[in-house]
Motif scaffolding. Structure first.
Motif, PDB file in Angstrom:
ATOM      1  N   GLU A 122       9.375  -6.745  25.824  1.00 34.78           N
ATOM      2  CA  GLU A 122       9.996  -7.893  25.149  1.00 34.78           C
ATOM      3  C   GLU A 122      10.038  -9.130  26.050  1.00 34.78           C
ATOM      4  OE1 GLU A 122      11.466  -4.668  24.900  1.00 34.78           O
ATOM      5  OE2 GLU A 122      10.313  -4.628  23.044  1.00 34.78           O
ATOM      6  N   GLN A 123       9.958  -8.926  27.360  1.00 34.61           N
ATOM      7  CA  GLN A 123      10.030 -10.062  28.290  1.00 34.61           C
ATOM      8  C   GLN A 123       8.655 -10.641  28.610  1.00 34.61           C
ATOM      9  OE1 GLN A 123      13.114  -8.610  31.297  1.00 34.61           O
ATOM     10  NE2 GLN A 123      12.995 -10.777  31.784  1.00 34.61           N
ATOM     11  N   ILE A 124       7.621 -10.089  27.958  1.00 34.82           N
ATOM     12  CA  ILE A 124       6.241 -10.505  28.250  1.00 34.82           C
ATOM     13  C   ILE A 124       5.611 -11.102  27.000  1.00 34.82           C
ATOM     14  CG2 ILE A 124       3.931  -9.671  28.895  1.00 34.82           C
ATOM     15  CD1 ILE A 124       5.403  -7.385  30.418  1.00 34.82           C
TER      16      ILE A 124
ATOM     17  N   ILE B 252       8.004 -13.926  30.841  1.00 30.76           N
ATOM     18  CA  ILE B 252       6.777 -13.840  31.633  1.00 30.76           C
ATOM     19  C   ILE B 252       5.609 -14.105  30.688  1.00 30.76           C
ATOM     20  CG2 ILE B 252       5.297 -12.313  33.005  1.00 30.76           C
ATOM     21  CD1 ILE B 252       8.007 -10.818  33.696  1.00 30.76           C
ATOM     22  N   LEU B 253       4.879 -15.178  30.973  1.00 29.34           N
ATOM     23  CA  LEU B 253       3.794 -15.605  30.086  1.00 29.34           C
ATOM     24  C   LEU B 253       2.451 -15.401  30.783  1.00 29.34           C
ATOM     25  CD1 LEU B 253       3.487 -17.087  27.268  1.00 29.34           C
ATOM     26  CD2 LEU B 253       2.989 -19.107  28.616  1.00 29.34           C
ATOM     27  N   ALA B 254       1.658 -14.486  30.250  1.00 28.41           N
ATOM     28  CA  ALA B 254       0.324 -14.233  30.807  1.00 28.41           C
ATOM     29  C   ALA B 254      -0.661 -15.202  30.164  1.00 28.41           C
ATOM     30  CB  ALA B 254      -0.090 -12.793  30.543  1.00 28.41           C
ATOM     31  N   THR B 255      -1.207 -16.119  30.962  1.00 28.89           N
ATOM     32  CA  THR B 255      -2.090 -17.171  30.446  1.00 28.89           C
ATOM     33  C   THR B 255      -3.554 -16.752  30.512  1.00 28.89           C
ATOM     34  OG1 THR B 255      -2.310 -18.234  32.618  1.00 28.89           O
ATOM     35  CG2 THR B 255      -0.462 -18.947  31.239  1.00 28.89           C
ATOM     36  N   LYS B 256      -4.400 -17.578  29.883  1.00 30.30           N
ATOM     37  CA  LYS B 256      -5.859 -17.433  29.929  1.00 30.30           C
ATOM     38  C   LYS B 256      -6.339 -16.111  29.326  1.00 30.30           C
ATOM     39  CE  LYS B 256      -5.675 -20.371  33.999  1.00 30.30           C
ATOM     40  NZ  LYS B 256      -6.096 -20.777  35.298  1.00 30.30           N
ATOM     41  N   MET B 257      -5.595 -15.626  28.318  1.00 30.42           N
ATOM     42  CA  MET B 257      -5.946 -14.327  27.724  1.00 30.42           C
ATOM     43  C   MET B 257      -7.249 -14.376  26.937  1.00 30.42           C
ATOM     44  SD  MET B 257      -3.790 -12.349  29.025  1.00 30.42           S
ATOM     45  CE  MET B 257      -4.364 -10.865  28.214  1.00 30.42           C
ATOM     46  N   ASP B 258      -7.715 -15.582  26.570  1.00 27.90           N
ATOM     47  CA  ASP B 258      -9.007 -15.689  25.888  1.00 27.90           C
ATOM     48  C   ASP B 258     -10.154 -15.271  26.809  1.00 27.90           C
ATOM     49  OD1 ASP B 258      -9.997 -18.638  27.072  1.00 27.90           O
ATOM     50  OD2 ASP B 258      -7.831 -18.431  26.795  1.00 27.90           O
ATOM     51  N   LYS B 259      -9.879 -15.250  28.121  1.00 21.63           N
ATOM     52  CA  LYS B 259     -10.917 -14.873  29.083  1.00 21.63           C
ATOM     53  C   LYS B 259     -10.916 -13.370  29.370  1.00 21.63           C
ATOM     54  CE  LYS B 259     -11.225 -19.374  31.341  1.00 21.63           C
ATOM     55  NZ  LYS B 259     -10.429 -20.189  30.444  1.00 21.63           N
ATOM     56  N   THR B 260     -10.033 -12.633  28.676  1.00 17.24           N
ATOM     57  CA  THR B 260      -9.958 -11.174  28.823  1.00 17.24           C
ATOM     58  C   THR B 260     -10.202 -10.545  27.453  1.00 17.24           C
ATOM     59  OG1 THR B 260      -8.294 -11.411  30.554  1.00 17.24           O
ATOM     60  CG2 THR B 260      -8.442  -9.271  29.518  1.00 17.24           C
ATOM     61  N   SER B 261     -11.034  -9.517  27.389  1.00 20.53           N
ATOM     62  CA  SER B 261     -11.319  -8.896  26.093  1.00 20.53           C
ATOM     63  C   SER B 261     -10.058  -8.235  25.540  1.00 20.53           C
ATOM     64  CB  SER B 261     -12.448  -7.870  26.206  1.00 20.53           C
ATOM     65  OG  SER B 261     -12.006  -6.748  26.917  1.00 20.53           O
TER      66      SER B 261
ATOM     67  N   SER C  96      -9.532  -5.596  24.086  1.00 22.82           N
ATOM     68  CA  SER C  96      -9.397  -4.157  24.356  1.00 22.82           C
ATOM     69  C   SER C  96      -8.637  -3.895  25.663  1.00 22.82           C
ATOM     70  CB  SER C  96     -10.779  -3.496  24.427  1.00 22.82           C
ATOM     71  OG  SER C  96     -11.534  -4.064  25.488  1.00 22.82           O
ATOM     72  N   LYS C  97      -8.544  -4.919  26.518  1.00 15.20           N
ATOM     73  CA  LYS C  97      -7.848  -4.748  27.800  1.00 15.20           C
ATOM     74  C   LYS C  97      -6.425  -5.306  27.785  1.00 15.20           C
ATOM     75  CE  LYS C  97     -12.022  -4.797  30.609  1.00 15.20           C
ATOM     76  NZ  LYS C  97     -12.876  -5.599  31.495  1.00 15.20           N
ATOM     77  N   TRP C  98      -6.002  -5.889  26.667  1.00 16.33           N
ATOM     78  CA  TRP C  98      -4.694  -6.545  26.629  1.00 16.33           C
ATOM     79  C   TRP C  98      -3.543  -5.570  26.876  1.00 16.33           C
ATOM     80  CZ3 TRP C  98      -4.485 -10.941  22.409  1.00 16.33           C
ATOM     81  CH2 TRP C  98      -5.425 -11.937  22.758  1.00 16.33           C
ATOM     82  N   ASN C  99      -3.610  -4.372  26.280  1.00 17.82           N
ATOM     83  CA  ASN C  99      -2.545  -3.380  26.486  1.00 17.82           C
ATOM     84  C   ASN C  99      -2.423  -3.009  27.948  1.00 17.82           C
ATOM     85  OD1 ASN C  99      -1.411  -3.142  24.013  1.00 17.82           O
ATOM     86  ND2 ASN C  99      -2.605  -1.375  23.365  1.00 17.82           N
ATOM     87  N   LYS C 100      -3.577  -2.877  28.593  1.00 14.36           N
ATOM     88  CA  LYS C 100      -3.599  -2.545  30.019  1.00 14.36           C
ATOM     89  C   LYS C 100      -2.930  -3.657  30.831  1.00 14.36           C
ATOM     90  CE  LYS C 100      -6.894  -1.506  33.671  1.00 14.36           C
ATOM     91  NZ  LYS C 100      -8.277  -1.625  34.067  1.00 14.36           N
ATOM     92  N   GLU C 101      -3.215  -4.923  30.447  1.00 13.65           N
ATOM     93  CA  GLU C 101      -2.609  -6.074  31.144  1.00 13.65           C
ATOM     94  C   GLU C 101      -1.087  -6.065  30.979  1.00 13.65           C
ATOM     95  OE1 GLU C 101      -4.251  -7.979  33.072  1.00 13.65           O
ATOM     96  OE2 GLU C 101      -6.310  -7.588  32.463  1.00 13.65           O
ATOM     97  N   VAL C 102      -0.627  -5.806  29.756  1.00 16.23           N
ATOM     98  CA  VAL C 102       0.821  -5.778  29.490  1.00 16.23           C
ATOM     99  C   VAL C 102       1.483  -4.685  30.321  1.00 16.23           C
ATOM    100  CG1 VAL C 102       2.584  -5.267  27.751  1.00 16.23           C
ATOM    101  CG2 VAL C 102       0.705  -6.816  27.193  1.00 16.23           C
ATOM    102  N   ASN C 103       0.865  -3.500  30.360  1.00 16.19           N
ATOM    103  CA  ASN C 103       1.438  -2.400  31.132  1.00 16.19           C
ATOM    104  C   ASN C 103       1.490  -2.721  32.623  1.00 16.19           C
ATOM    105  OD1 ASN C 103       2.016  -0.698  28.969  1.00 16.19           O
ATOM    106  ND2 ASN C 103      -0.068   0.106  28.903  1.00 16.19           N
ATOM    107  N   ALA C 104       0.459  -3.410  33.114  1.00 21.14           N
ATOM    108  CA  ALA C 104       0.433  -3.799  34.532  1.00 21.14           C
ATOM    109  C   ALA C 104       1.557  -4.784  34.837  1.00 21.14           C
ATOM    110  CB  ALA C 104      -0.922  -4.407  34.882  1.00 21.14           C
TER     111      ALA C 104
END
Length: 195
Positions: A168-170, A139-148, A150-158
Motif C-alpha cells: 500500500e505504501q508503493i 514510495i513512487l517507483a518512476t520510469k516504469m515504462d522502461k521496464t516490461s 512482466s517484471k513489475w511484481n518483482k520490482e514491487v516485491n524488491a
C-alpha cells in the motif's frame, strides 16, 4: 484532481521565505534526475512547466508550486549527486532537513526511486529519516515504462523488501504513459483532504 491553475509561488532556502498561510504541502524527494519535475508536470497536466534537466543537481532551492489555490507541491533538491562540492551538499542537507522536520504545513512526502534499479543507500536513509519523523510517505517507483510489465511484481516485491513496507505504501509510475497518476492524486487527497 483536474488542475487548471498552477503557479511557482516561491523558491526558498530558509523558513522565513516559505509561503505564509495554512495550505497543506506535499514534498517531492529523491535522487537527482529521478523524475521529480516530470512527476510534477504529469500531475498538473502541463508539459515543461516544472523544468526538467539532463544535468543533475540543477534544483538548489525548495520550489513551492501552488496548485488550484488548495495545496503546494514542494520540489526538494535531489540528493546523491557527486559533482556538487561537499560543502554545497551539506548546505542543501541542512536546508532539506530543516524543511522536513519543522514545517507544520507538510502533510506527506512522495519519495521517488528509479523503478529500474534497486534503491540506493541514500534512498533507504531518506525513507528511514522520514519514518523517524513520522512523515507519511509514498514510495513512487518512476520510469516504469522502461521496464516490461512482466517484471513489475518483482520490482514491487524488491521495494517492499528494501524499505520493509507493505504494498500500500508503493506506487508504480510512468511520466511517459501517465500510469499511476490517479493513484498518486488519491494518496495526496487522502493526506491533504484536497480532492
Amino acid at each position: 484532481m483536474k488542475v487548471n491553475n498552477v503557479n511557482l509561488e516561491i523558491s526558498a532556502v530558509a523558513p522565513k521565505q516559505y509561503p505564509s498561510g495554512k495550505l497543506p504541502e506535499i514534498g517531492l524527494v529523491g535522487r537527482s534526475n529521478v523524475g521529480k519535475s516530470s512527476l510534477t508536470n504529469k500531475l498538473i497536466n502541463r508539459n515543461g512547466y516544472a523544468r526538467t534537466s539532463n544535468r543533475p543537481g540543477k534544483t538548489q532551492t525548495l520550489n513551492f508550486y501552488k496548485i488550484e489555490e488548495s495545496l503546494y507541491f514542494v520540489d526538494i533538491p535531489g540528493y546523491g549527486y557527486a559533482r556538487v562540492s561537499k560543502k554545497e551538499r551539506e548546505k542543501w542537507g541542512m536546508m532539506i532537513e530543516e524543511y522536513l522536520t519543522t514545517r507544520k504545513n507538510l502533510s506527506g512526502v512522495v519519495l521517488l526511486v528509479d523503478g529500474r534499479r534497486a534503491p540506493s543507500e541514500d534512498d533507504v536513509q531518506m525513507f528511514e529519516f522520514l519514518q523517524y519523523y513520522e512523515i507519511p510517505t509514498l514510495i513512487l517507483a518512476t520510469k516504469m515504462d522502461k521496464t516490461s510489465k512482466s517484471k513489475w511484481n518483482k520490482e514491487v516485491n524488491a521495494l517492499k523488501k528494501s524499505f520493509n513496507v507493505s504494498e500500500e505504501q508503493i506506487c508504480l509510475f510512468s511520466a511517459q504513459t501517465g500510469y499511476g497518476t490517479e493513484n498518486v492524486w488519491q494518496w495526496i487527497g487522502d493526506k491533504t483532504g484536497v480532492k
